[in-house]
Each structure stands twice: as C-alpha cells, then as structure tokens.
Design a protein around this motif. Structure first.
Motif, PDB file in Angstrom:
ATOM      1  N   GLU A 154      96.035 135.329  82.804  1.00  0.00           N
ATOM      2  CA  GLU A 154      95.531 134.217  81.996  1.00  0.00           C
ATOM      3  C   GLU A 154      96.395 133.990  80.753  1.00  0.00           C
ATOM      4  O   GLU A 154      96.683 132.857  80.384  1.00  0.00           O
ATOM      5  CB  GLU A 154      94.079 134.486  81.557  1.00  0.00           C
TER       6      GLU A 154
ATOM      7  N   HIS B 105      97.626 130.138  81.231  1.00  0.00           N
ATOM      8  CA  HIS B 105      96.677 129.157  81.772  1.00  0.00           C
ATOM      9  C   HIS B 105      96.181 128.159  80.724  1.00  0.00           C
ATOM     10  O   HIS B 105      96.069 126.973  81.041  1.00  0.00           O
ATOM     11  CB  HIS B 105      95.501 129.864  82.452  1.00  0.00           C
TER      12      HIS B 105
ATOM     13  N   HIS C 252      95.196 128.245  90.344  1.00  0.00           N
ATOM     14  CA  HIS C 252      93.875 128.811  90.593  1.00  0.00           C
ATOM     15  C   HIS C 252      93.585 128.882  92.084  1.00  0.00           C
ATOM     16  O   HIS C 252      93.059 129.870  92.564  1.00  0.00           O
ATOM     17  CB  HIS C 252      92.791 127.988  89.883  1.00  0.00           C
TER      18      HIS C 252
HETATM   19 FE   LIG Z   1      92.801 130.692  84.804  1.00  0.00          FE
END
Ligand SMILES: [Fe+2]
Length: 240
Positions: A77, A88, A186
């Motif tokens: 992330e 992200h 994702h």
């Molecule tokens: Fe994510």
C-alpha cells in the motif's frame, strides 16, 4: 463464540456494506460536476492514510505470522513495491486527474460531518483497541466488499468485475483506461489477498476477542452508512 460463529458475524457485517446511493455512482446518475466530492471524501477519510491504518494493526500485534501478513500489505500500500509499482494513495489520484478535476483540492479536504464521524470511529477502533479490532476494521471492513461471502461459498454472488472499459468511471465519465491503474492493481491481487486477510482473522483472533471484534465491525458499518448518506446528499442524491 466459535470460529464459525465469528466468521458468520463478520460476514453478516460485510453483506450489509451496501449503500442505497451506490447504484447512482456506478450508473452515471451523479453529475460529473459533483463527482469530485465523492473522490475527495474517500481520499481524505481513508485512502490517503490507508498504509498508516494497516500499520496500527501491525504495531499492536504480538503474533509474528500475522505481523508478516500486515507488513506485506503495508509495504504494498505504501510503496506499490510488490504489484502496483506506485503507492496506492498516489494511484488513487489518477482517477480525479484523468477526469480533469483539480487535484490540488485533495491536499486539504474538509470532511463532511458523517465522514468526520466515520474517521473518528476508525481512529478510535484502530489506535488502541488491540490488533484484532484494528485488523478487522482495516483489512476486512475498509478493504472488503459486500461480496466477501463468495470467498468461502461458491454459491454466493461473486464480486462483479466488469471489463476495464466498462468501469463506471470510464463508461459514464470518460476516464481514460490508463487512469485505472489502481483498479488494475487491486484486481491482480484481490482474491488471494482477501482470503489471506480472512485467514489471519479466523486463525489468530482469540475466542475472548471475537465478540468485541464483531461489535467493532458493526460500529464501523453504522458509521460508514452515515458517511455515505452525507456523500450522497452532497452529490445531489435523494434517498428513495
Ligand atoms: Fe490498495
């Protein structure tokens, strides 16, 4: 509370993670001029700080095996180093950029009252209530969808995965496909990633911790529904 009752309690919460206004967002009924409100609130309420939220579960967790899972999630992330190639939260901003919105607005978003309450709830549950509650809220609730049951039950309706060109932002708002990098990232890891999040919870949360963990999930769900009510209203939608 048995392992099965725990799993069912958590899944019941996830099944209710549906909001009346969502179909308006996915069918293009929200005016493009108001769509930035939704993206800004999502960004400020959890997307921007998501790696930190995972970190809160990590630092409270005494179980090395669980910490390794959380560390991997945090690393991906925060850096995109395993799959996405970029952090992200940064990739999320490709949506408003691709839609032609002014991304400077994302630097200091004022949370709607329901969004503030949702964020306060997330903070209260992730900072000092132990790893089980923090991980449940972050890796199950926030990262999860109403379709979690399909991970365990082949008869349950799976998460719909339209072709990228049919993604609502592309189809109804003209978002270029290259701006869907986060969606792509994702999808690439989704199934395996969701299952391991569940496995961690079901295998490692102690029996005594289970009822409070389900309660925390229900509390998060209530705050989330209120948050989405406020976003819907700010986007000009009226509850049927
Ligand atoms: Fe994510």
């Amino acid at each position: 509370m048995t392992r099965d009752e725990f799993k069912d309690g958590l899944l019941q919460v996830m099944t209710q993670k549906e909001h009346w206004a969502w179909p308006a967002f996915t069918s293009g009924k929200v005016e493009k001029a108001r769509l930035h409100v939704h993206l800004e609130q999502e960004y400020a309420v959890f997307v921007r700080d998501f790696p930190v939220l995972v970190g809160r579960a990590f630092v409270q967790c005494p179980i090395p095996e669980v910490r390794r899972e959380l560390a991997e999630n945090l690393y991906e992330e925060e850096t995109g180093g395993l799959h996405a190639g970029k952090p992200h939260p940064e990739l999320f901003l490709e949506y408003p950029k691709g839609l032609g919105f002014d991304v400077r607005r994302f630097a200091d978003v004022i949370l709607l009252p329901g969004a503030k309450h949702y964020r306060d709830t997330i903070d209260a549950l992730t900072i000092s209530r132990g790893w089980a509650i923090a991980a449940a809220v972050v890796t199950l609730f926030i990262e999860g969808t109403p379709h979690e049951r399909s991970l365990f039950d082949p008869k349950a309706p799976p998460r719909p995965e339209p072709a990228l060109g049919d993604h609502p932002l592309a189809k109804h708002y003209g978002l270029p496909l290259e701006s869907l990098a986060l969606t792509k990232a994702h999808r690439g890891v989704e199934g395996e990633h969701r299952l391991s999040a569940w496995k961690v919870m079901l295998d490692h949360v102690l029996e005594v911790e289970r009822p409070a963990t389900v309660d925390a999930m229900q509390q998060t769900l209530r705050a989330w529904l209120r948050y989405r009510d406020d976003v819907a209203e700010a986007c000009g939608l009226v509850k049927p």
